[in-house]
Design an enzyme around this catalytic site. Sequence first.
Site: not given
Length: 284
Positions: A101-103, A260
Amino acid sequence: MTGIFEEVHLRLPHITLAGRLHGPEDGTPVIALHGWLDNASSFARLMPRLPGLRVLALDLAGHGLSEHRPAGGLYPHWEYARDVLQVADQLGWERFSLIGHSMGAIVAAQLAAAMPERVERLVLIEGVVPPESAPGHPAQRLGKALREQLAHGTRRKPFYASVDQAVRARSLSGLPVTESAARLLVERGLQPVEGGFTWRSDNRLTLTTPVRLERAQAMEMVLRIECPTLLMLAEAGLLAGLGDLLERLPFERVRLPGGHHLHLDDDAGADLVAACINRFFTPP
């Protein structure tokens, strides 16, 4: 629905990492990587909804219950990638899949591109390439990073008088989450100090990254991913402005309602994300 997790600590040659293990011992091996300043609880709602998978949600170095890098060290993405490979080796997983997820999705994508012989399948949630740097200013970025590093010893972490205050701060941060999601992250990410609480995470995580891949370099890397890849986008997420770039990627793409942290914000979002992942891992 958060289920029962097995807490694990993995001693690598250079650092000890913590994590949460969930799922049947004979399930498909998966390592889950959270986003910046989050922790393994990012997957607390999702993991119990993936019945066929043996998922290790890591606290990346400097996050959650994992150790911080030694003095003088930083947190580039390639160091996280090395950590993941050594964790997989310790678990006896020659081949494994990744959920990021994300980074954590950026790290997962770079690892899959660089080590295709190790990664079976790849799920990217709201992340694929690093944020784009202002073009033509690498010297200014490096200078800013060096000044911050030299002044690091004078920086203090936020202080909260109560857990509820920390929950409110996390829910209203630059990457906002629901209050229930914030509470899950705070339970693992907060530590007591005299008179209150502060974050366990390493303060160095908030320093400017000295060098960042240019967008063309980042794209060249992810275009080399060989394994089946599912990219999950939130309708109110951070990748909405990358339409042209995303169209170039030969990945299966799914767009879902939510923000997000759609996999963590509530049960409805976790259900939708889990349904897509379970289909992706089910042989045709």
